[in-house]
Design an enzyme around this catalytic site. Structure first.
Site, PDB file in Angstrom:
ATOM      1  N   PRO A 302       0.840  -1.205   0.000  1.00 21.53           N
ATOM      2  CA  PRO A 302       0.000   0.000   0.000  1.00 21.53           C
ATOM      3  C   PRO A 302       0.871   1.250   0.000  1.00 21.53           C
ATOM      4  CG  PRO A 302      -0.769  -1.576   1.630  1.00 21.53           C
ATOM      5  CD  PRO A 302       0.550  -2.083   1.145  1.00 21.53           C
ATOM      6  N   HIS A 303       0.542   2.201  -0.839  1.00 18.86           N
ATOM      7  CA  HIS A 303       1.449   3.330  -1.075  1.00 18.86           C
ATOM      8  C   HIS A 303       0.808   4.672  -0.733  1.00 18.86           C
ATOM      9  CE1 HIS A 303       4.261   5.918  -3.318  1.00 18.86           C
ATOM     10  NE2 HIS A 303       5.117   4.920  -3.221  1.00 18.86           N
ATOM     11  N   SER A 304      -0.054   5.163  -1.596  1.00 19.80           N
ATOM     12  CA  SER A 304      -0.691   6.466  -1.404  1.00 19.80           C
ATOM     13  C   SER A 304      -2.163   6.262  -1.067  1.00 19.80           C
ATOM     14  CB  SER A 304      -0.546   7.301  -2.678  1.00 19.80           C
ATOM     15  OG  SER A 304      -1.168   8.559  -2.549  1.00 19.80           O
TER      16      SER A 304
END
Length: 329
Positions: A302-304
């Site tokens: 999960p990033h942004s």
């Protein structure tokens, strides 16, 4: 093409301070991108009621709230990093490798991209981008050690006041631009170019994402120390430790429920199991109560994260090449 998976997930909560604990079940739906290894990165709410995101593989993506996906290839490719809605109603993005700031209108189609790119002068590597209170876009220059400003007509000005390694940037509640600095600092820049920096108490904290909070402060993630930070407009910093310091919090946004939501990008396994640390979406109240929600796809990174127009939280899965949607109960 849309491929979606829906999961109902329990809440794992850690009581750090007084505050309401969210309900036990949230729904996460994941949408698989058509392009394999696309590496979706930043995500933002668009002016058209859809979510727009960057792909490190050199594309801009768009997903409607019911999951319809479109991908727009950027000429020349490059590592497309951050994205935001500009004051002109278009989407503006950074291209790190081509050293450019790009603009794509919400009316773009696969047949007519309408993309315009503006070169950043000198040694450059634009990373974060946000809309300022002055009607311009502001960006961080990770390679040039500068903060840049670009008007909607493409005029670029850069400020290099002090040594910095700026990463993400956001418009603060005081009208200034606030940014994370990899040298364990949080920076503040006025629209006239005056910079002030505040040192994070934890050494080797790895500040990454940053956002304006619902409480008149600015909130940020500390990816290396596993903490969420809060800084007031006069520079007072408070840190909140996550349940595990190896969670690697990354992106952060203010949710529709008045809490801060963030991604946990790491994946720590034990004896070949699924990720037992990281690979989650986190929630922290303004009083410091933390809850965590596991992402169904294992090791997806999960990033942004951003708040969508539908009251859900939308996030990118960098390694899983997916976009996720978390619905509050």
């Amino acid at each position: 093409m849309r491929i979606a998976f829906a999961w109902f997930l329990p809440t794992v909560a850690l009581q750090l301070a007084a505050g309401p604990i969210p309900a036990a079940a949230h729904t996460i739906t994941e949408f698989v991108l058509a392009t394999a290894a696309s590496r979706p990165s930043a995500i933002t709410r668009g002016p058209d009621g859809a979510l727009w995101f960057t792909e490190a593989a050199g594309r801009i993506g768009r997903i409607t709230t019911d999951g319809e996906l479109t991908e727009f290839p950027i000429k020349g490719g490059g590592v497309v990093n951050a994205i935001t809605t500009g004051p002109d109603g278009a989407l503006w993005f950074t291209n790190f490798t081509s050293k450019k700031i790009g603009r794509i209108p919400a009316t773009a189609t696969a047949e007519n991209l309408l993309v315009v790119e503006f070169a950043v002068p000198g040694p450059a590597g634009p990373l974060g981008i946000t809309s300022g209170k002055d009607g311009a876009l502001w960006f961080t220059d990770g390679a040039g050690g500068k903060i840049g400003r670009i008007t909607t007509t493409g005029e670029v000005t850069e400020f290099a006041v002090i040594p910095m390694k700026a990463r993400a940037i956001t418009a603060g509640p005081d009208g200034a631009l606030w940014f994370t600095d990899a040298r364990d600092k949080i920076g503040r820049m006025t629209t006239e170019g005056t910079v002030t920096e505040f040192t994070i108490p934890t050494e080797n904290s790895g500040p990454e994402g940053i956002t304006r909070g619902p409480d008149g402060a600015v909130w940020f993630t500390e990816s290396l120390s596993g903490k969420i930070g809060r800084i007031t407009t006069d520079g007072k910093i408070t840190e909140f430790a996550l349940p595990d310091p190896n969670a690697q919090p990354f992106g952060i946004t203010t949710g529709p429920d008045g809490a801060l939501w963030f991604t946990e990008a790491s994946c720590v396994r034990k004896r070949g199991s699924r990720c037992v640390i990281g690979n989650k979406i986190g929630r922290i109240t303004t009083t410091g109560l933390v809850s965590e929600f596991a992402v169904p796809s294992d090791g997806s990174g999960p990033h942004s994260i951003t708040a969508g127009p539908d009251g859900a939280l939308w996030f990118t899965e960098y390694y899983g090449s997916r976009v996720g949607r978390l619905v509050l109960p």
